[in-house]
Motif scaffolding. Structure first.
Motif, PDB file in Angstrom:
ATOM      1  N   ASN A 194      16.660 -16.507  13.304  1.00  0.00           N
ATOM      2  CA  ASN A 194      17.692 -15.739  14.004  1.00  0.00           C
ATOM      3  C   ASN A 194      17.377 -14.250  14.102  1.00  0.00           C
ATOM      4  N   ASN A 195      16.148 -13.852  13.682  1.00  0.00           N
ATOM      5  CA  ASN A 195      15.685 -12.465  13.830  1.00  0.00           C
ATOM      6  C   ASN A 195      16.449 -11.464  12.971  1.00  0.00           C
ATOM      7  N   GLN A 196      17.264 -11.907  12.032  1.00  0.00           N
ATOM      8  CA  GLN A 196      18.044 -10.981  11.225  1.00  0.00           C
ATOM      9  C   GLN A 196      17.569 -11.045   9.774  1.00  0.00           C
ATOM     10  N   VAL A 197      17.264  -9.864   9.206  1.00  0.00           N
ATOM     11  CA  VAL A 197      16.708  -9.822   7.858  1.00  0.00           C
ATOM     12  C   VAL A 197      17.326  -8.691   7.051  1.00  0.00           C
ATOM     13  N   GLN A 198      17.161  -8.798   5.734  1.00  0.00           N
ATOM     14  CA  GLN A 198      17.513  -7.726   4.810  1.00  0.00           C
ATOM     15  C   GLN A 198      16.215  -7.281   4.137  1.00  0.00           C
ATOM     16  N   VAL A 199      15.947  -5.969   4.190  1.00  0.00           N
ATOM     17  CA  VAL A 199      14.681  -5.437   3.686  1.00  0.00           C
ATOM     18  C   VAL A 199      14.956  -4.426   2.578  1.00  0.00           C
ATOM     19  N   THR A 200      14.281  -4.580   1.450  1.00  0.00           N
ATOM     20  CA  THR A 200      14.327  -3.605   0.364  1.00  0.00           C
ATOM     21  C   THR A 200      12.957  -2.946   0.257  1.00  0.00           C
ATOM     22  N   GLY A 201      12.947  -1.614   0.214  1.00  0.00           N
ATOM     23  CA  GLY A 201      11.673  -0.917   0.143  1.00  0.00           C
ATOM     24  C   GLY A 201      11.862   0.575  -0.020  1.00  0.00           C
ATOM     25  N   VAL A 202      10.748   1.296   0.021  1.00  0.00           N
ATOM     26  CA  VAL A 202      10.735   2.746  -0.186  1.00  0.00           C
ATOM     27  C   VAL A 202      10.600   3.449   1.160  1.00  0.00           C
ATOM     28  N   VAL A 203      11.413   4.485   1.359  1.00  0.00           N
ATOM     29  CA  VAL A 203      11.442   5.223   2.619  1.00  0.00           C
ATOM     30  C   VAL A 203      10.408   6.347   2.591  1.00  0.00           C
ATOM     31  N   GLN A 204       9.671   6.497   3.698  1.00  0.00           N
ATOM     32  CA  GLN A 204       8.736   7.609   3.824  1.00  0.00           C
ATOM     33  C   GLN A 204       8.419   7.815   5.303  1.00  0.00           C
ATOM     34  N   PRO A 205       7.797   8.942   5.667  1.00  0.00           N
ATOM     35  CA  PRO A 205       7.416   9.145   7.073  1.00  0.00           C
ATOM     36  C   PRO A 205       6.328   8.153   7.476  1.00  0.00           C
TER      37      PRO A 205
ATOM     38  N   ASP B  96      -4.506  -0.088  11.673  1.00  0.00           N
ATOM     39  CA  ASP B  96      -5.051   0.489  12.897  1.00  0.00           C
ATOM     40  C   ASP B  96      -4.197   1.697  13.272  1.00  0.00           C
ATOM     41  N   GLU B  97      -4.756   2.899  13.106  1.00  0.00           N
ATOM     42  CA  GLU B  97      -3.979   4.108  13.379  1.00  0.00           C
ATOM     43  C   GLU B  97      -3.553   4.179  14.836  1.00  0.00           C
ATOM     44  N   ASN B  98      -4.312   3.563  15.733  1.00  0.00           N
ATOM     45  CA  ASN B  98      -3.925   3.564  17.145  1.00  0.00           C
ATOM     46  C   ASN B  98      -2.619   2.804  17.354  1.00  0.00           C
ATOM     47  N   LEU B  99      -2.437   1.711  16.579  1.00  0.00           N
ATOM     48  CA  LEU B  99      -1.201   0.951  16.694  1.00  0.00           C
ATOM     49  C   LEU B  99      -0.001   1.766  16.234  1.00  0.00           C
ATOM     50  N   LEU B 100      -0.222   2.634  15.245  1.00  0.00           N
ATOM     51  CA  LEU B 100       0.883   3.422  14.698  1.00  0.00           C
ATOM     52  C   LEU B 100       1.144   4.699  15.480  1.00  0.00           C
ATOM     53  N   SER B 101       0.292   4.996  16.455  1.00  0.00           N
ATOM     54  CA  SER B 101       0.425   6.275  17.161  1.00  0.00           C
ATOM     55  C   SER B 101       1.753   6.401  17.897  1.00  0.00           C
ATOM     56  N   ASP B 102       2.312   5.282  18.354  1.00  0.00           N
ATOM     57  CA  ASP B 102       3.589   5.331  19.072  1.00  0.00           C
ATOM     58  C   ASP B 102       4.776   5.494  18.128  1.00  0.00           C
ATOM     59  N   TYR B 103       4.514   5.470  16.820  1.00  0.00           N
ATOM     60  CA  TYR B 103       5.607   5.506  15.847  1.00  0.00           C
ATOM     61  C   TYR B 103       5.523   6.729  14.930  1.00  0.00           C
ATOM     62  N   GLN B 104       4.778   7.747  15.346  1.00  0.00           N
ATOM     63  CA  GLN B 104       4.560   8.904  14.483  1.00  0.00           C
ATOM     64  C   GLN B 104       5.855   9.643  14.154  1.00  0.00           C
ATOM     65  N   ASP B 105       6.841   9.581  15.053  1.00  0.00           N
ATOM     66  CA  ASP B 105       8.105  10.282  14.813  1.00  0.00           C
ATOM     67  C   ASP B 105       9.139   9.390  14.131  1.00  0.00           C
ATOM     68  N   TRP B 106       8.747   8.199  13.744  1.00  0.00           N
ATOM     69  CA  TRP B 106       9.672   7.251  13.131  1.00  0.00           C
ATOM     70  C   TRP B 106       9.682   7.414  11.612  1.00  0.00           C
ATOM     71  N   THR B 107      10.593   6.665  11.001  1.00  0.00           N
ATOM     72  CA  THR B 107      10.651   6.558   9.549  1.00  0.00           C
ATOM     73  C   THR B 107      10.105   5.197   9.144  1.00  0.00           C
ATOM     74  N   ALA B 108       9.307   5.181   8.077  1.00  0.00           N
ATOM     75  CA  ALA B 108       8.730   3.921   7.596  1.00  0.00           C
ATOM     76  C   ALA B 108       9.485   3.429   6.368  1.00  0.00           C
ATOM     77  N   LEU B 109       9.537   2.116   6.228  1.00  0.00           N
ATOM     78  CA  LEU B 109      10.094   1.479   5.039  1.00  0.00           C
ATOM     79  C   LEU B 109       9.000   0.575   4.473  1.00  0.00           C
ATOM     80  N   ILE B 110       8.433   0.969   3.325  1.00  0.00           N
ATOM     81  CA  ILE B 110       7.381   0.177   2.686  1.00  0.00           C
ATOM     82  C   ILE B 110       8.071  -0.935   1.899  1.00  0.00           C
ATOM     83  N   ALA B 111       8.032  -2.140   2.440  1.00  0.00           N
ATOM     84  CA  ALA B 111       8.864  -3.228   1.922  1.00  0.00           C
ATOM     85  C   ALA B 111       8.264  -3.864   0.674  1.00  0.00           C
ATOM     86  N   ASN B 112       9.133  -4.140  -0.295  1.00  0.00           N
ATOM     87  CA  ASN B 112       8.734  -4.978  -1.416  1.00  0.00           C
ATOM     88  C   ASN B 112       9.469  -6.310  -1.407  1.00  0.00           C
TER      89      ASN B 112
END
Length: 407
Positions: free
Chosen positions: A359-370, A385-401
């Motif tokens: 159903n495309n709906q999830v709960q994610v726990t992780g650490v927030v960083q740029p 691949d840094e090229n893949l991340l280039s479109d997301y440079q202004d986003w916030t990342a969640l490093i999921a555990n």
């Protein structure tokens, strides 16, 4: 088709098949759409006019549009009218929109209609088939000051793909479902109040209006009232509210649920409830609040997206929908911005396969960083691949555990 669309369609059909609607339908010419609610409402006139003319001047400059296949809302009239996906864009010619039923409130109109069109252009990256399709659709239109400020649309995408000659989406094997604990939704309580009487619950909902100095109304998070009553929140003691409420602020309230009985409630809270003030709220379910928190100050997807610096380095738990996948180790987590509170982050989760969530709906726990590829590589050991991340440079990342499917 996403779970949300199924729920909304089910709610709509249940509501529309009530006895009142059936009685009205029996008296209505079958060629005319059925209207449930105030037929003279300005909101209905605006939406009817829009369906007849598709006049973009009926859209507010800051209109927001979202459909079930979108990753995020389209914001603004100019962006919407130029979007290749709005009303199927150039994918279909010979288009006809036939309203079947309107459900009308003062500022919200729900429309059941049929979309007919011939597929003469590519649709969702699929080549044109020249098939003529007829797709049942439900639209929710918000109207303010004579203009449409928000549109949400739901349709049976499986049916559409089948008519186009493509296989319907059948889904994949889901991971074990995870049912979120508290908080309850406002609708959980008002749909079956006796089941909650005497229980302490935690509710998330939208602030409605103050009712005297020690009470306010709380609505479901969509801020849409289609006939149900909301909750009446009472302070646990006289003068206990220590916040300044703002219309449509999201609140998290903990308290005990009661049936409305003025004399009994006065004994519970220890102060008088003015009979004249509360006359219009006798049908509301009551929540005597022991704790109130403004959701602007808690870990929501919108807050992390909009105020990321406040969360950098912190472990948070966020819930949302899976959007685009980014390589093999990341995906977009989002909540739409028209209903409820929106937001989006880029989740780095190398051990999670989004395709396993039905159903495309999830709960994610992780650490927030740029979103910073070198830092993420250092902290996770991933090869990105840094090229893949280039479109997301202004986003916030969640490093999921941890990533869990939400039922």
């Amino acid at each position: 088709m996403r779970l949300l669309s199924t729920i909304m369609l089910a709610l709509f059909l249940v509501f529309s098949m009530s006895g009142a609607v059936l009685a009205q339908e029996a008296q209505t010419n079958t060629t005319d759409p059925i209207i449930v609610g105030n037929q003279d409402a300005e909101s209905l006139q605006v939406v009817q006019s829009y369906f007849e003319t598709m006049d973009s001047n009926l859209l507010a400059e800051d209109v927001s549009y979202f459909d079930e296949q979108s990753i995020q809302a389209i914001e603004g009239r100019d962006m919407l009218t130029q979007s290749p996906t709005f009303m199927y864009g150039d994918s279909f010619t010979e288009q006809q929109l036939t309203p079947l039923r309107y459900i009308v409130t003062e500022d919200v109109v729900v429309v059941e209609y049929t979309f007919v069109g011939r597929n003469t252009g590519s649709y969702a990256t699929l080549p044109a088939t020249n098939q003529l399709v007829s797709v049942p659709t439900v639209g929710i239109y918000h109207v303010e000051d004579g203009q449409i400020t928000g549109i949400r649309e739901y349709m049976d995408s499986d049916d559409l793909y089948t008519q186009l000659g493509y296989p319907a989406y059948t889904g994949v094997q889901p991971v074990a479902p995870f049912t979120l604990p508290e908080p309850n939704a406002v609708d959980d309580i008002v749909d079956n109040p006796p089941a909650f009487y005497g229980q302490e619950v935690t509710i998330e909902g939208g602030f409605g209006e103050m009712v005297g100095p020690n009470a306010f109304t709380l609505w479901d998070e969509d801020f849409i009232d289609i006939g149900q009553e909301g909750l009446l929140v009472l302070a646990a003691s006289d003068g206990a509210f220590d916040f300044t409420p703002v219309e449509e602020t999201m609140l998290r309230v903990t308290g005990t649920v009661y049936e409305y009985d003025r004399a009994s409630l006065e004994g519970t809270v220890g102060y008088a409830l003015d009979e004249g003030t509360f006359t219009d709220y006798q049908n509301f379910t009551v929540l005597v609040a022991s704790e109130i928190a403004n959701m602007d100050n808690v870990d929501t997807l919108a807050n992390v997206d909009q105020q990321p610096e406040s969360f950098y380095g912190q472990t948070v738990t966020l819930e949302g929908h899976i959007g685009d996948t980014v390589g093999d180790s990341a995906f977009v987590l989002f909540r739409d911005q028209l209903v409820g509170v929106g937001g989006r982050v880029l989740v780095i989760a190398p051990d999670f396969d989004p395709a396993t969530v039905e159903n495309n709906q999830v709960q994610v726990t992780g650490v927030v960083q740029p979103v910073d590829a070198p830092t993420i590589v250092t902290e996770t050991g991933l090869t990105l691949d840094e090229n893949l991340l280039s479109d997301y440079q202004d986003w916030t990342a969640l490093i999921a555990n941890e990533v869990m499917s939400v039922e």
